[in-house]
Design a protein around this motif. Structure first.
Motif, PDB file in Angstrom:
ATOM      1  N   TYR A   1       0.834  -1.202   0.000  1.00 31.16           N
ATOM      2  CA  TYR A   1       0.000   0.000   0.000  1.00 31.16           C
ATOM      3  C   TYR A   1       0.869   1.251   0.000  1.00 31.16           C
ATOM      4  CZ  TYR A   1      -4.354  -2.586   0.963  1.00 31.16           C
ATOM      5  OH  TYR A   1      -5.443  -3.406   0.894  1.00 31.16           O
ATOM      6  N   GLU A   2       1.926   1.220   0.786  1.00 34.38           N
ATOM      7  CA  GLU A   2       2.819   2.374   0.846  1.00 34.38           C
ATOM      8  C   GLU A   2       3.601   2.515  -0.465  1.00 34.38           C
ATOM      9  OE1 GLU A   2       6.487   4.153   3.532  1.00 34.38           O
ATOM     10  OE2 GLU A   2       5.458   2.342   4.217  1.00 34.38           O
ATOM     11  N   LYS A   3       4.158   1.425  -0.939  1.00 32.35           N
ATOM     12  CA  LYS A   3       4.984   1.457  -2.153  1.00 32.35           C
ATOM     13  C   LYS A   3       4.171   1.874  -3.379  1.00 32.35           C
ATOM     14  CE  LYS A   3       8.085  -1.436  -4.891  1.00 32.35           C
ATOM     15  NZ  LYS A   3       8.641  -2.770  -5.074  1.00 32.35           N
ATOM     16  N   SER A   4       2.919   1.428  -3.452  1.00 34.15           N
ATOM     17  CA  SER A   4       2.081   1.730  -4.619  1.00 34.15           C
ATOM     18  C   SER A   4       1.443   3.109  -4.562  1.00 34.15           C
ATOM     19  CB  SER A   4       0.982   0.673  -4.760  1.00 34.15           C
ATOM     20  OG  SER A   4       0.084   0.764  -3.678  1.00 34.15           O
ATOM     21  N   GLY A   5       1.599   3.809  -3.442  1.00 33.61           N
ATOM     22  CA  GLY A   5       1.042   5.151  -3.327  1.00 33.61           C
ATOM     23  C   GLY A   5      -0.393   5.192  -2.847  1.00 33.61           C
ATOM     24  N   MET A   6      -0.880   4.078  -2.295  1.00 30.55           N
ATOM     25  CA  MET A   6      -2.249   4.059  -1.767  1.00 30.55           C
ATOM     26  C   MET A   6      -2.336   4.749  -0.412  1.00 30.55           C
ATOM     27  SD  MET A   6      -3.604   0.264  -2.726  1.00 30.55           S
ATOM     28  CE  MET A   6      -5.138   0.513  -1.839  1.00 30.55           C
ATOM     29  N   ILE A   7      -1.235   4.737   0.311  1.00 29.80           N
ATOM     30  CA  ILE A   7      -1.146   5.456   1.585  1.00 29.80           C
ATOM     31  C   ILE A   7       0.132   6.290   1.540  1.00 29.80           C
ATOM     32  CG2 ILE A   7      -2.425   3.698   2.883  1.00 29.80           C
ATOM     33  CD1 ILE A   7       0.266   2.774   4.076  1.00 29.80           C
ATOM     34  N   PRO A   8       0.172   7.366   2.311  1.00 28.79           N
ATOM     35  CA  PRO A   8       1.386   8.193   2.310  1.00 28.79           C
ATOM     36  C   PRO A   8       2.579   7.407   2.862  1.00 28.79           C
ATOM     37  CG  PRO A   8      -0.431   9.315   3.422  1.00 28.79           C
ATOM     38  CD  PRO A   8      -0.876   7.907   3.166  1.00 28.79           C
ATOM     39  N   GLU A   9       3.754   7.881   2.499  1.00 27.95           N
ATOM     40  CA  GLU A   9       4.967   7.288   3.056  1.00 27.95           C
ATOM     41  C   GLU A   9       4.931   7.425   4.573  1.00 27.95           C
ATOM     42  OE1 GLU A   9       9.735   8.002   2.732  1.00 27.95           O
ATOM     43  OE2 GLU A   9       8.504   8.377   0.960  1.00 27.95           O
ATOM     44  N   VAL A  10       5.272   6.346   5.240  1.00 27.09           N
ATOM     45  CA  VAL A  10       5.177   6.310   6.700  1.00 27.09           C
ATOM     46  C   VAL A  10       6.477   6.848   7.308  1.00 27.09           C
ATOM     47  CG1 VAL A  10       4.859   4.781   8.691  1.00 27.09           C
ATOM     48  CG2 VAL A  10       3.620   4.334   6.563  1.00 27.09           C
ATOM     49  N   PRO A  11       6.347   7.754   8.278  1.00 31.98           N
ATOM     50  CA  PRO A  11       7.554   8.256   8.933  1.00 31.98           C
ATOM     51  C   PRO A  11       8.293   7.118   9.652  1.00 31.98           C
ATOM     52  CG  PRO A  11       5.567   9.302   9.842  1.00 31.98           C
ATOM     53  CD  PRO A  11       5.132   8.314   8.820  1.00 31.98           C
ATOM     54  N   ARG A  12       9.574   7.303   9.806  1.00 30.81           N
ATOM     55  CA  ARG A  12      10.392   6.272  10.435  1.00 30.81           C
ATOM     56  C   ARG A  12      11.099   6.848  11.662  1.00 30.81           C
ATOM     57  NH1 ARG A  12      11.618   1.725   6.898  1.00 30.81           N
ATOM     58  NH2 ARG A  12      10.461   1.999   4.957  1.00 30.81           N
ATOM     59  N   THR A  13      11.385   5.952  12.568  1.00 29.88           N
ATOM     60  CA  THR A  13      12.154   6.338  13.750  1.00 29.88           C
ATOM     61  C   THR A  13      13.600   6.568  13.333  1.00 29.88           C
ATOM     62  OG1 THR A  13      12.779   4.069  14.313  1.00 29.88           O
ATOM     63  CG2 THR A  13      10.674   4.896  15.216  1.00 29.88           C
ATOM     64  N   SER A  14      14.411   7.055  14.259  1.00 30.19           N
ATOM     65  CA  SER A  14      15.828   7.276  13.949  1.00 30.19           C
ATOM     66  C   SER A  14      16.520   5.972  13.582  1.00 30.19           C
ATOM     67  CB  SER A  14      16.534   7.935  15.139  1.00 30.19           C
ATOM     68  OG  SER A  14      16.402   7.115  16.289  1.00 30.19           O
ATOM     69  N   GLY A  15      15.963   4.843  14.033  1.00 30.49           N
ATOM     70  CA  GLY A  15      16.511   3.537  13.699  1.00 30.49           C
ATOM     71  C   GLY A  15      15.964   2.972  12.395  1.00 30.49           C
ATOM     72  N   GLY A  16      15.116   3.726  11.687  1.00 29.59           N
ATOM     73  CA  GLY A  16      14.593   3.298  10.400  1.00 29.59           C
ATOM     74  C   GLY A  16      13.330   2.450  10.471  1.00 29.59           C
ATOM     75  N   ILE A  17      12.744   2.326  11.640  1.00 30.86           N
ATOM     76  CA  ILE A  17      11.535   1.516  11.810  1.00 30.86           C
ATOM     77  C   ILE A  17      10.312   2.384  11.523  1.00 30.86           C
ATOM     78  CG2 ILE A  17      10.155   0.225  13.495  1.00 30.86           C
ATOM     79  CD1 ILE A  17      12.819  -0.418  14.924  1.00 30.86           C
ATOM     80  N   ARG A  18       9.384   1.821  10.739  1.00 31.63           N
ATOM     81  CA  ARG A  18       8.153   2.556  10.436  1.00 31.63           C
ATOM     82  C   ARG A  18       7.415   2.877  11.739  1.00 31.63           C
ATOM     83  NH1 ARG A  18       8.661  -0.873   5.995  1.00 31.63           N
ATOM     84  NH2 ARG A  18       8.153   0.074   3.981  1.00 31.63           N
ATOM     85  N   ASN A  19       6.905   4.112  11.799  1.00 26.40           N
ATOM     86  CA  ASN A  19       6.201   4.576  12.991  1.00 26.40           C
ATOM     87  C   ASN A  19       4.854   5.149  12.558  1.00 26.40           C
ATOM     88  OD1 ASN A  19       5.598   5.338  15.600  1.00 26.40           O
ATOM     89  ND2 ASN A  19       6.762   7.232  15.480  1.00 26.40           N
ATOM     90  N   TYR A  20       3.807   4.307  12.624  1.00 25.53           N
ATOM     91  CA  TYR A  20       2.477   4.695  12.160  1.00 25.53           C
ATOM     92  C   TYR A  20       1.783   5.551  13.207  1.00 25.53           C
ATOM     93  CZ  TYR A  20       3.197   1.112   8.627  1.00 25.53           C
ATOM     94  OH  TYR A  20       3.707   0.369   7.596  1.00 25.53           O
TER      95      TYR A  20
END
Length: 135
Positions: A20-39
């Motif tokens: 969903y994120e890669k295809s543009g169905m949802i916005p890019e998800v912010p990530r923590t300083s460690g690179g983990i997605r943070n919804y």
């Protein structure tokens, strides 16, 4: 929320969520300083919309276009309205088709139930469009 928590909340796979994120169905998800997605709450609302639209049969490309238009601002409100209206119209047509199919099945089921009770199968009325056989 982590990707694991989001997947558990909505009953979807990580692959689906990443898609969903890669295809543009949802916005890019912010990530923590460690690179983990943070919804956050905003991302969850987009995920809920994406899931709803996918259940309704909305193509991925249409959902991605909607997000693209949303990001462009209020000047795209007419375009977003048209996109959603078209999708609603498609769903209403599908609902009408499903209603016709259900009516036909109900008729056939009724005939077969009657045949079980009476020992005789017959087609009393034309349904639909002149078809009186058991096909």
């Amino acid at each position: 929320m982590t990707i694991k928590e989001v997947c558990q909340k909505y009953g979807i796979s990580r692959d689906t969520l990443r898609y969903y994120e890669k295809s543009g169905m949802i916005p890019e998800v912010p990530r923590t300083s460690g690179g983990i997605r943070n919804y956050g709450e905003e991302e969850l609302l987009w995920i809920e919309l994406a899931l709803c639209m996918r259940r309704a049969g909305l193509p991925v490309a249409v959902m991605a276009e909607y997000l693209k238009l949303f990001r462009q601002g209020d000047s795209t409100i007419p375009d977003r309205l048209q996109l959603l209206t078209e999708q609603r119209d498609n769903l209403l047509r599908q609902r009408d088709q499903i209603s016709e199919i259900i009516a036909r099945l109900d008729y056939k089921i009724g005939r077969y139930r009657e045949a079980l009770e009476t020992g005789h199968l017959h087609w009393e009325r034309k349904f639909p469009e002149g078809n009186r056989n058991g096909a």
